[in-house]
Scaffold this motif. Structure first.
Motif, short mmCIF file in Angstrom:
data_model
loop_
_atom_site.label_atom_id
_atom_site.label_comp_id
_atom_site.label_asym_id
_atom_site.label_seq_id
_atom_site.Cartn_x
_atom_site.Cartn_y
_atom_site.Cartn_z
N GLU A 104 -0.26 -5.04 6.85
CA GLU A 104 0.31 -4.23 7.93
C GLU A 104 1.23 -5.05 8.83
O GLU A 104 2.24 -4.54 9.32
CB GLU A 104 -0.83 -3.60 8.75
N VAL A 105 0.90 -6.32 9.05
CA VAL A 105 1.79 -7.18 9.83
C VAL A 105 3.11 -7.37 9.09
O VAL A 105 4.20 -7.29 9.68
CB VAL A 105 1.12 -8.54 10.12
N ALA A 106 3.05 -7.60 7.78
CA ALA A 106 4.27 -7.75 6.99
C ALA A 106 5.13 -6.49 7.06
O ALA A 106 6.36 -6.56 7.20
CB ALA A 106 3.91 -8.07 5.55
N ARG A 107 4.50 -5.32 6.96
CA ARG A 107 5.25 -4.06 7.04
C ARG A 107 5.96 -3.95 8.38
O ARG A 107 7.12 -3.51 8.45
CB ARG A 107 4.30 -2.87 6.88
N ARG A 127 -9.38 -4.27 -2.01
CA ARG A 127 -8.71 -3.23 -2.80
C ARG A 127 -7.46 -2.77 -2.08
O ARG A 127 -7.32 -2.92 -0.86
CB ARG A 127 -9.65 -2.05 -3.02
N ALA A 128 -6.54 -2.22 -2.84
CA ALA A 128 -5.31 -1.69 -2.26
C ALA A 128 -5.64 -0.60 -1.24
O ALA A 128 -6.61 0.14 -1.39
CB ALA A 128 -4.41 -1.13 -3.36
N PRO A 129 -4.83 -0.47 -0.18
CA PRO A 129 -5.17 0.48 0.89
C PRO A 129 -5.05 1.94 0.49
O PRO A 129 -5.52 2.81 1.22
CB PRO A 129 -4.17 0.12 1.99
N ALA A 185 -3.49 3.50 3.64
CA ALA A 185 -2.03 3.54 3.54
C ALA A 185 -1.68 4.27 2.25
O ALA A 185 -2.24 3.97 1.20
CB ALA A 185 -1.44 2.14 3.55
N PRO A 186 -0.76 5.22 2.30
CA PRO A 186 -0.40 5.96 1.08
C PRO A 186 0.34 5.06 0.11
O PRO A 186 0.85 3.99 0.48
CB PRO A 186 0.52 7.06 1.62
N PRO A 187 0.42 5.47 -1.16
CA PRO A 187 1.08 4.63 -2.16
C PRO A 187 2.51 4.26 -1.80
O PRO A 187 3.01 3.20 -2.21
CB PRO A 187 1.03 5.50 -3.43
N GLU A 188 3.19 5.12 -1.05
CA GLU A 188 4.58 4.83 -0.71
C GLU A 188 4.72 3.80 0.42
O GLU A 188 5.84 3.40 0.77
CB GLU A 188 5.33 6.10 -0.33
N ALA A 189 3.61 3.37 1.01
CA ALA A 189 3.65 2.30 2.02
C ALA A 189 3.83 0.98 1.28
O ALA A 189 2.92 0.52 0.59
CB ALA A 189 2.37 2.31 2.84
N ARG A 190 5.00 0.37 1.44
CA ARG A 190 5.32 -0.81 0.64
C ARG A 190 5.95 -1.90 1.47
O ARG A 190 6.52 -1.65 2.54
CB ARG A 190 6.29 -0.43 -0.49
N VAL A 191 5.85 -3.13 0.94
CA VAL A 191 6.61 -4.25 1.46
C VAL A 191 7.64 -4.65 0.40
O VAL A 191 7.59 -4.18 -0.74
CB VAL A 191 5.69 -5.46 1.77
N GLY A 192 8.57 -5.50 0.79
CA GLY A 192 9.62 -5.90 -0.14
C GLY A 192 9.45 -7.31 -0.68
O GLY A 192 10.31 -7.78 -1.43
N CYS A 193 8.37 -7.99 -0.30
CA CYS A 193 8.17 -9.37 -0.74
C CYS A 193 7.24 -9.43 -1.95
O CYS A 193 6.46 -8.51 -2.19
CB CYS A 193 7.61 -10.21 0.40
N HIS A 217 2.09 -1.22 -3.79
CA HIS A 217 2.49 -1.39 -2.40
C HIS A 217 3.56 -2.46 -2.18
O HIS A 217 3.72 -2.95 -1.07
CB HIS A 217 1.26 -1.69 -1.55
N THR A 218 4.30 -2.80 -3.23
CA THR A 218 5.45 -3.68 -3.06
C THR A 218 6.52 -3.29 -4.06
O THR A 218 6.22 -2.78 -5.15
CB THR A 218 5.08 -5.17 -3.26
N THR A 219 7.77 -3.54 -3.70
CA THR A 219 8.88 -3.32 -4.61
C THR A 219 9.25 -4.60 -5.35
O THR A 219 10.18 -4.62 -6.15
CB THR A 219 10.11 -2.82 -3.83
#
Length: 262
Positions: A104-107, A127-129, A185-193, A217-219
């Motif tokens: 969440e901090v990264a987001r 586990r994934a959120p 956090a829904p599946p579309e909640a993502r970070v880019g790192c 949760h990441t691209t």
């Protein structure tokens, strides 16, 4: 990362001096945990990586402060403490509840106008959120919290049997477990790192499959590392985990690494 500012210094602990050019790893403790949980990892990673461990409110030297009541509130407070910009070589490591906070901090950093987040997330024992467990994630009463702590095998039984000490620790544990139970956090909640997922093969609360679901949760590329052990596999596998961290922060992979057992 400069921790000379009084507010930042309240939140961050540095256990080992390293060269100024070393990459920075900000570590996020588990539920009920404190910054000192990362003392040994800090010494193992030195001098290659600088470890800065977060000290959440409600524990150790911050025990008189009320603990955060949600992952979102804690993430907001961490961002305020770390400041508007992260060093270019900064990565996050979070274990259990700490993985959720780190994510969440990264987001939040990535959502800032013109901002950038950490160069990598290391997400451990969580586990994934977007994964909901079959038994639900509702808040636990004190007896259930203590049963869960015993199940995870990360706390000295003598401490758990000390009624006076547990009277001091339970308010923080209650708040942390409420925060964890309320986080989704829904599946579309993502970070880019890029993300490195770490999990014990015998973790009683986080399966390898549920941990690997962080891929959603990441691209960026994801590397899943499975270690022998339970929820606190890190205690016995610290050297191996430190090797994974060094590899990821000093040699940036060009492609997704395969899942593997360490």
């Amino acid at each position: 990362m400069d921790i000379q500012h009084a507010h930042t210094r309240l939140w961050l602990r540095r256990f080992t001096a390293v060269p100024q050019a070393a990459p920075t790893l900000v570590c996020f403790p588990h539920a009920g945990g404190a910054a000192s949980a990362y003392t040994a990892l800090s010494r193992t990673l030195a001098p290659d990586v600088e470890v800065l461990a977060l000290q959440y409110p409600g524990r150790q030297d911050r025990r008189l402060e009320p603990p955060a009541e949600s992952i979102d509130a804690l993430a907001d407070a961490v961002v305020a403490a770390l400041g508007p910009e992260l060093p270019a070589d900064c990565a996050f490591f979070g274990h259990s509840m700490g993985a959720a906070v780190a994510f969440e901090v990264a987001r939040r950093y990535e959502r800032q106008a013109g901002g950038s987040g950490p160069v990598r997330l290391f997400l451990s024992g969580r586990r994934a959120p977007s994964v909901r467990t079959e038994g639900g994630t509702g808040p636990l009463d004190d007896a259930a919290i203590l049963a869960r702590v015993r199940q995870l095998s990360g706390t000295d039984e003598a401490l758990l049997a000390d009624e006076d000490m547990m009277a001091l620790l339970l308010p923080t544990l209650r708040a942390d477990y409420r925060a964890v139970a309320g986080h989704y956090a829904p599946p579309e909640a993502r970070v880019g790192c890029p993300v490195t997922v770490l999990v014990g093969d015998a973790d009683p609360v986080t399966s390898v499959e549920d941990a690997a679901a962080w891929r959603t949760h990441t691209t960026a590329p994801v590397d899943v590392r499975v270690f022998p052990g339970g929820h606190f596999y890190l205690d016995a596998r610290r050297d191996a985990v430190a090797g994974v961290i060094r590899e990821a922060l000093t040699v940036r992979p060009a492609a997704t690494a395969p899942d593997r057992t360490a």
